[in-house]
Design a protein around this motif. Structure first.
Motif, mmCIF file in Angstrom:
data_model
loop_
_atom_site.group_PDB
_atom_site.id
_atom_site.type_symbol
_atom_site.label_atom_id
_atom_site.label_comp_id
_atom_site.label_asym_id
_atom_site.label_seq_id
_atom_site.Cartn_x
_atom_site.Cartn_y
_atom_site.Cartn_z
ATOM 1 N N UNK A 69 -15.610 5.558 -9.053
ATOM 2 C CA UNK A 69 -14.793 4.919 -8.269
ATOM 3 C C UNK A 69 -14.860 3.313 -8.857
ATOM 4 N N UNK A 70 -13.645 2.936 -8.407
ATOM 5 C CA UNK A 70 -13.518 1.175 -8.243
ATOM 6 C C UNK A 70 -13.388 1.004 -6.909
ATOM 7 N N UNK A 71 -14.146 0.135 -6.466
ATOM 8 C CA UNK A 71 -13.890 -0.577 -5.069
ATOM 9 C C UNK A 71 -13.250 -2.047 -5.370
ATOM 10 N N UNK A 72 -11.967 -2.202 -5.207
ATOM 11 C CA UNK A 72 -11.354 -3.287 -5.582
ATOM 12 C C UNK A 72 -11.500 -4.255 -4.362
ATOM 13 N N UNK A 73 -11.972 -5.613 -4.886
ATOM 14 C CA UNK A 73 -12.233 -6.762 -3.881
ATOM 15 C C UNK A 73 -11.118 -7.413 -3.247
ATOM 16 N N UNK A 74 -11.322 -7.930 -2.011
ATOM 17 C CA UNK A 74 -10.272 -8.362 -1.298
ATOM 18 C C UNK A 74 -10.132 -9.877 -1.676
ATOM 19 N N UNK A 75 -11.326 -10.434 -1.937
ATOM 20 C CA UNK A 75 -11.270 -11.736 -2.305
ATOM 21 C C UNK A 75 -11.363 -12.743 -0.931
ATOM 22 N N UNK A 76 -11.381 -13.920 -1.134
ATOM 23 C CA UNK A 76 -11.689 -14.909 0.313
ATOM 24 C C UNK A 76 -10.459 -14.817 1.341
ATOM 25 N N UNK A 77 -9.137 -14.808 0.781
ATOM 26 C CA UNK A 77 -8.093 -14.912 1.850
ATOM 27 C C UNK A 77 -6.996 -14.225 1.356
ATOM 28 N N UNK A 78 -7.044 -12.863 1.755
ATOM 29 C CA UNK A 78 -5.782 -12.201 1.145
ATOM 30 C C UNK A 78 -4.388 -12.506 1.567
ATOM 31 N N UNK A 79 -4.361 -12.784 2.888
ATOM 32 C CA UNK A 79 -3.327 -13.168 3.735
ATOM 33 C C UNK A 79 -2.694 -14.358 3.205
ATOM 34 N N UNK A 80 -3.650 -15.640 3.065
ATOM 35 C CA UNK A 80 -3.441 -16.654 2.374
ATOM 36 C C UNK A 80 -2.867 -16.762 1.080
ATOM 37 N N UNK A 81 -3.403 -15.923 0.071
ATOM 38 C CA UNK A 81 -2.795 -15.588 -1.237
ATOM 39 C C UNK A 81 -1.532 -15.223 -1.318
ATOM 40 N N UNK A 82 -1.178 -14.326 -0.368
ATOM 41 C CA UNK A 82 0.266 -13.734 -0.345
ATOM 42 C C UNK A 82 1.288 -15.012 0.025
ATOM 43 N N UNK A 83 0.693 -15.802 1.005
ATOM 44 C CA UNK A 83 1.589 -16.984 1.724
ATOM 45 C C UNK A 83 1.809 -18.022 0.475
#
Length: 653
Positions: A69-83
């Motif tokens: 498996x690969x567990x993909x990391x969300x990072x610090x601020x997923x919502x902020x990245x999209x915005x």
């Protein structure tokens, strides 16, 4: 991992061959079922494939089976990245083009070492072995029983397409304490099986050549001795357009792409690309390559070479490199090869571009059908595209070579990753460039084929059977992004229901292999030796690098400032003189178009005879190129004013 491998989109002239993060409401998000998880755990939406149904259930997977498996990391601020990605891409935003460096992007939105360590400890505590980690994911292997414990689901065997694959019986989940660290997990289902041994690259494919007669430009040579079609004699297919003709057709003017870097991602790597590209440029009037203008970033090892048809990807890379250079002769080109044609390796290539900011523009001529993509993998792709957007990197994907995909899959659907709301989906046309390199017209790419009758007096089965065409249509999983509002008609946006959805493509360029591009490549000759040869090629894997080249010209015209994710700017120009508005009948409502093709029966020489056929243009399955936006050519193709429109802030006149 997708349930089937990614496909190259190169279409040889002998025949045409080939979920967004939470908070990204402005750019559309995939529909997902209301996945739930036991108390104290967070569901990883989309981890149970649609094909894992009760009717296909063949029983529990053995506890001792192996899982990677690969567990993909969300990072610090997923919502902020999209915005932030939306803001820097929107010409109406105060943050437009206020890009971050790769280091700034990582510091603000990337995964932390604490997240990496936290996920690693959790995997080990459940009996899995961590095999690697980086800023994007933590990989692990172990027995089925350990994976079931870690992800809170049972793995069962299911029948799919006559084969048996493993998949979660319910939505996978992670402890609530990891909810901010984990974006998605891939690998719990194993459709198809993924081998992992190292392999050497095979030699180039057998040589392919075009027979004649040819037109040197559209309509220069008419098949006057052959039967008429649509009330007139058809011209012979062009030998293959060159850079001079494409630059004239799409308004290159004096711009060359100087100061811009275009990356190309494909699987594997042609061992003769540098030599072939130089020879092609010399023979066809393109500027010679400067020292260091063409570079490659390659993996240490290759896998799945036989399964993926590694040597077939050499032609894809060759087409992409030579097409970009033909349109933008001064742009730097960096080829970033994948270790295989599977998602994990192609994601690694894309991440290399973003992590090191290797380029301003990324051309990608590969993909698969939407039904084969799962939300977990889509989330991993979109994270890369959004990180690229905030760094000023734009991704361009070919829209596909099978029209609405009904003929190839039985289901009307679009392709991935070009369905992503964060990439520019590039559709395809049939292009007529006339005498003195004058643009004449374009139709949507869609081909009907009928062969010359045995007595030579008619076309058998006229107008013929559908063979191929530009991909397009309406997504079933990605909501309509803001830049398509008011442009895409509801008849397309709501084709799958009441909800407005992402529609592809966004823009288009030449793709029809019957009006295609001349490419030069080292191939395996009939006597087994290797030699350079040239042939005509098409597919939306031609359209994507052509548009990437045009975007390099536009960036240079815009004083070298990166364009970033270009869709909002592309749609802002909709309906202006920046585009050719492409329709299927450019010469009038009652005027259908076709060309005559003559091919070697054996693909090499006339020893086994010639095959003469009529290829109808502008017949793309159920898709139609019409006035305004359409699902074959998007907003249209670049016209003479497109590149220059980037010199100053765009204002509609």
């Amino acid at each position: 991992m997708r349930s089937s491998r990614a496909r190259s989109r190169a279409a040889l002239s002998m025949a045409a061959t080939l979920p967004l993060l939470a908070g990204a409401l402005a750019l559309g998000i995939p529909n997902a079922s209301a996945d739930s998880a036991p108390g104290g755990r967070d569901a990883l939406q989309g981890t149970k494939p649609a094909w894992a149904t009760a009717g296909a259930d063949l029983g529990a997977t053995s506890d001792s089976g192996k899982v990677s498996v690969r567990v993909h990391l969300a990072g610090r601020d997923a919502k902020g990245l999209a915005a932030y990605a939306a803001a820097v891409s929107d010409p109406q935003s105060a943050s437009y083009r206020k890009f971050l460096s790769a280091d700034q992007a990582q510091a603000r939105f990337g995964a932390t070492q604490q997240q990496i360590d936290q996920v690693g400890r959790w995997l080990r505590s459940n009996g899995l072995t961590v095999t690697g980690s980086n800023r994007h994911y933590v990989s692990a292997t172990g027995e089925v029983a350990a994976a079931e414990k870690a992800f809170g689901t049972q793995l069962r065997n299911y029948r799919k397409g006559g084969r048996t694959y493993r998949a979660p019986a319910s939505t996978a989940s992670v402890p609530a304490a990891l909810s901010d660290a984990v974006l998605a997990v891939s690998g719990l289902d194993n459709a198809p099986h993924k081998s992992s041994h190292d392999e050497a690259l095979p030699p180039p494919d057998a040589v392919f050549r075009n027979s004649g007669p040819f037109s040197t430009y559209y309509g220069s040579k008419t098949a006057s001795s052959l039967p008429s079609a649509y009330g007139t004699k058809a011209p012979y297919a062009v030998k293959g357009y060159t850079g001079k003709q494409l630059r004239a057709a799409y308004g290159a003017g004096r711009w060359t792409g100087k100061g811009v870097t275009v990356a190309i991602t494909d699987a594997y790597a042609s061992p003769t690309i540098v030599k072939d590209a130089a020879e092609y440029a010399k023979r066809n009037g393109d500027a010679p390559y400067r020292r260091g203008q063409l570079t490659q970033v390659l993996p240490d090892d290759y896998t799945k070479t036989e399964e993926c048809g590694a040597s077939g990807w050499y032609g894809e890379e060759t087409l992409d490199v030579e097409a970009v250079h033909a349109v933008a002769p001064a742009a730097d080109i960096v080829y970033v090869g994948g270790a295989s044609c599977y998602d994990a390796d192609l994601l690694d290539s894309l991440n290399k571009v973003v992590d090191h900011r290797l380029a301003d523009i990324v051309s990608n001529s590969w993909g698969d059908v939407e039904a084969n993509e799962t939300p977990d993998v889509a989330a991993a792709y979109d994270q890369v595209f959004m990180m690229g957007a905030i760094e000023g990197i734009g991704f361009y994907f070919s829209s596909g070579d099978d029209g609405d995909n009904v003929a190839s899959t039985g289901t009307k659907q679009i392709d991935v990753p070009s369905n992503s709301a964060w990439v520019t989906s590039v559709g395809g046309t049939a292009l007529a460039v006339g005498k003195h390199d004058k643009y004449q017209w374009e139709t949507g790419w869609g081909t009907l084929k009928s062969s010359l009758s045995e007595d030579g007096k008619s076309w058998d089965g006229f107008p013929g059977a559908y063979t191929s065409g530009a991909g397009g249509g309406t997504s079933s999983s990605v909501k309509q992004p803001f830049y398509q509002r008011g442009v895409v008609p509801d008849s397309l946006a709501r084709a799958n229901g009441k909800q407005r959805m992402r529609t592809a493509p966004d823009i288009a360029a030449v793709a029809d292999p019957n009006t295609g591009f001349l490419v030069g490549q080292t191939q395996t000759l009939p006597d087994g030796s290797l030699g350079y040869d040239e042939y005509r090629i098409g597919g939306t894997s031609l359209a994507a690098p052509v548009i990437a080249g045009v975007q390099a010209l536009a960036q240079q015209a815009g004083h070298g400032r990166p364009l970033g994710f270009a869709n909002p700017a592309i749609y802002a120009r909709y309906g202006s003189k920046a585009y050719h508005d492409v329709t299927d009948r450019p010469l009038g409502p009652n005027r259908d178009l076709a060309v005559v093709r003559v091919d070697y029966a054996n693909g090499v020489d006339a020893a086994d005879g010639l095959l003469t056929s009529l290829r109808g243009l502008g017949k793309d399955a159920s898709l139609k190129a019409v006035r305004g936006y359409d699902d074959v050519t998007g907003v249209g193709t670049p016209a003479a004013g497109y590149v220059n429109s980037y010199r100053f802030p765009f204002r509609r006149h």
